[in-house]
Design an enzyme around this catalytic site. Structure first.
Site, mmCIF file in Angstrom:
data_model
loop_
_atom_site.group_PDB
_atom_site.id
_atom_site.type_symbol
_atom_site.label_atom_id
_atom_site.label_comp_id
_atom_site.label_asym_id
_atom_site.label_seq_id
_atom_site.Cartn_x
_atom_site.Cartn_y
_atom_site.Cartn_z
ATOM 1 N N SER A 183 0.858 -1.181 0.000
ATOM 2 C CA SER A 183 0.000 0.000 0.000
ATOM 3 C C SER A 183 0.897 1.234 0.000
ATOM 4 C CB SER A 183 -0.877 -0.029 1.263
ATOM 5 O OG SER A 183 -1.617 1.163 1.371
ATOM 6 N N LYS A 236 -0.935 -0.947 -4.544
ATOM 7 C CA LYS A 236 -2.154 -0.180 -4.222
ATOM 8 C C LYS A 236 -1.711 1.248 -3.959
ATOM 9 C CE LYS A 236 -4.637 0.127 0.201
ATOM 10 N NZ LYS A 236 -5.337 -0.685 1.228
ATOM 11 N N LYS A 248 -2.884 5.121 -2.717
ATOM 12 C CA LYS A 248 -3.905 5.895 -2.026
ATOM 13 C C LYS A 248 -4.301 7.065 -2.919
ATOM 14 C CE LYS A 248 -3.959 3.788 2.054
ATOM 15 N NZ LYS A 248 -5.195 3.230 2.640
ATOM 16 N N ASP A 301 -7.087 3.104 -3.349
ATOM 17 C CA ASP A 301 -7.824 3.144 -2.080
ATOM 18 C C ASP A 301 -8.129 4.597 -1.728
ATOM 19 O OD1 ASP A 301 -8.909 2.809 0.428
ATOM 20 O OD2 ASP A 301 -7.150 1.822 1.309
ATOM 21 N N GLU A 329 -11.045 0.784 -3.696
ATOM 22 C CA GLU A 329 -11.366 0.450 -2.312
ATOM 23 C C GLU A 329 -12.018 1.646 -1.618
ATOM 24 O OE1 GLU A 329 -7.796 -0.889 -0.412
ATOM 25 O OE2 GLU A 329 -8.684 -0.967 1.588
ATOM 26 N N ASP A 343 -13.798 -1.644 2.524
ATOM 27 C CA ASP A 343 -12.883 -1.801 3.661
ATOM 28 C C ASP A 343 -13.629 -1.292 4.901
ATOM 29 O OD1 ASP A 343 -10.974 -1.383 5.651
ATOM 30 O OD2 ASP A 343 -9.501 -0.378 4.404
ATOM 31 N N LYS A 350 -10.017 -7.120 7.345
ATOM 32 C CA LYS A 350 -9.033 -6.733 8.367
ATOM 33 C C LYS A 350 -9.570 -7.240 9.686
ATOM 34 C CE LYS A 350 -7.467 -2.347 6.424
ATOM 35 N NZ LYS A 350 -7.584 -0.885 6.526
ATOM 36 N N GLY A 372 -4.368 -4.359 5.840
ATOM 37 C CA GLY A 372 -3.385 -4.156 6.904
ATOM 38 C C GLY A 372 -3.635 -2.856 7.633
HETATM 39 O O1 OSB Z 1 -7.290 1.709 4.246
HETATM 40 O O2 OSB Z 1 -6.170 -0.058 4.023
HETATM 41 C C1 OSB Z 1 -6.335 1.032 4.558
HETATM 42 C C2 OSB Z 1 -3.378 1.798 6.808
HETATM 43 C C3 OSB Z 1 -4.012 2.377 7.874
HETATM 44 C C4 OSB Z 1 -5.367 2.554 7.846
HETATM 45 C C5 OSB Z 1 -6.092 2.137 6.731
HETATM 46 C C6 OSB Z 1 -5.465 1.538 5.660
HETATM 47 C C7 OSB Z 1 -4.074 1.396 5.684
HETATM 48 C C8 OSB Z 1 -3.294 0.860 4.583
HETATM 49 C C9 OSB Z 1 -1.956 0.243 4.912
HETATM 50 O O3 OSB Z 1 -3.624 0.939 3.423
HETATM 51 C C10 OSB Z 1 -2.017 -1.220 4.826
HETATM 52 C C11 OSB Z 1 -0.774 -1.876 5.402
HETATM 53 O O4 OSB Z 1 -0.730 -2.141 6.612
HETATM 54 O O5 OSB Z 1 0.148 -2.130 4.641
HETATM 55 MG MG MG Z 2 -8.409 0.665 2.845
#
Ligand code: OSB
Ligand code: MG
Length: 377
Positions: free
Chosen positions: A144, A170, A172, A197, A222, A247, A271, A299
């Site tokens: 991510s 992925k 953001k 995401d 996402e 999510d 998650k 994650g």
């Molecule tokens: O939306 O998936 C998410 C991290 C913190 C809060 C929300 C998200 C995330 C990530 C990181 O995208 C995922 C990771 O731990 O690698």
């Molecule tokens: Mg997410």
């Protein structure tokens, strides 16, 4: 696939909670903010048969979800841990029921349940992976990638992760940092497995903008809309060719069932923290598998504790898309476990030792601890 054999009861002696501050190797920016230090709660359950470890994946502020570290600490200390200490002897599978009277606070409940699962399974010399129903010994690893300074910087960052071997990227996105960022990554790297995401940053009024992502052949988008926008997600999903993945909205088995019934998502990010634990996560996996809906393991910038558990969960058969189970060094220079997860040929190994299959680096744990309490009857 129901769990083959539940873990046996343990007798709880105490629960230790710690707030850790772990510096990130680089700032992590999402549509809801930037983190430079991971604040997280680690749980040590001491039982008459040995100890177990869990992780409460809340963040410092309630931006991703309503839960946050100080709130989780408070509810755990005042209500959840006393209820478990009072129950004294119980199986990990009973934890959710014992804590059920307390509304919400799923991340706090998940971290406590994980510590008890780890303790019980270690005592039985069984791995969490085997217990949850894992069918693989290694899993493909996605990464991510946070929002960068500009699309060019994003391309540089993604190039580094592709060089390391990550098999799925992925990125953001947020309003104003969506189409150009996606186009830059597609343009630079061609046909790589790519998804985005939004972390709830859009509304249905942005449907036309989000439809501009359609030509990029993304694996999925996402959580474009708010946590409680299930009906709006269903409306949006009909307007996009990009598959919609939820999510934040999937807070329980029931929420997953509702989302599938309303066709609000065609993919689900599971998650364990968000849904109240690894056992609930398996139930959501089972539901989706029966419905033919692919899932992947999300994650929360886990330490080696949660990361080991995520690798175990992601080894279940319904996890048909690569998850955000990246190597420990994607976030941390010094993890708190003795055997941090590493990337090998784009995959991470599923731990096979008893329980979580990891050892705690007590010196690193002490170094990262900013607050500690041990609760007993
Ligand atoms: O939306 O998936 C998410 C991290 C913190 C809060 C929300 C998200 C995330 C990530 C990181 O995208 C995922 C990771 O731990 O690698
Ligand atoms: Mg997410």
């Amino acid at each position: 696939m129901p769990l083959a054999r539940p873990a046996a009861a343990v007798t709880l002696e105490s629960i230790e909670l710690r707030v850790l501050h772990l510096p990130l190797v680089a700032p992590f920016t999402t549509s809801f903010g930037t983190e430079t230090v991971r604040e997280v709660i680690v749980v040590r359950a001491r039982t008459t048969d040995g100890e177990g470890w869990g992780e409460i994946v809340t963040q410092h502020a309630p931006l991703y979800s309503s839960e946050y570290t100080q709130g989780a600490w408070d509810v755990a200390e005042q209500f959840l841990v006393p209820a478990l200490l009072d129950a004294r002897t119980f199986a990990p599978g009973d934890v959710a029921g014992i804590l059920e009277p307390f509304v919400g606070h799923r991340m706090a409940k998940a971290g406590l349940e994980l510590a008890l699962l780890d303790a019980a399974l270690r005592a039985e010399s069984r791995s969490l992976a085997e217990h949850l129903g894992a069918v693989r010994d290694r899993i493909p690893s996605g990464v991510s990638v946070g929002i960068q300074q500009d699309p060019a910087a994003l391309v540089d960052t993604v190039a580094g992760y592709l060089d390391e071997g990550y098999v799925r990227i992925k990125i953001k996105i947020k309003p104003g940092r969506d189409i150009a960022d996606t186009a830059a990554v597609r343009g630079a790297f061609g046909d790589i497995p790519l998804q985005v995401d939004a972390n709830s940053a859009y509304t249905l009024a942005d449907a036309d903008t989000l439809a501009e992502l359609d030509p990029f052949d993304l694996l999925l988008i996402e959580q474009p809309l708010q946590e409680d926008d299930i009906v709006d997600h269903a409306t949006l999903a009909k307007r996009l060719s990009t598959p919609v993945c939820l999510d934040e909205s999937i807070v329980s088995l029931k929420a997953a069932r509702d989302a599938l019934a309303l066709v609000a998502a065609s993919v689900i990010n599971i998650k364990a923290g968000r849904v109240g634990g690894y056992l609930e996560a398996v139930r959501i996996h089972d539901l989706c598998r029966d419905a033919g809906v692919p899932v992947w393991c999300g994650g929360m910038l886990e330490t080696g504790i949660g990361r080991a558990a995520n690798a175990a969960l992601a080894a279940l058969p319904g996890f048909t898309l690569p998850g955000d189970v990246s190597a420990s060094n994607r976030f941390y220079a010094h993890d708190i476990v003795t055997d941090p997860i590493v990337l090998e040929d784009g995959h991470v190994r599923v731990p096979t030792g008893p329980g979580l299959g990891i050892g705690i680096d007590e010196a690193a744990l002490a170094e990262a601890t900013v607050r500690r309490v041990e609760l007993r009857l």
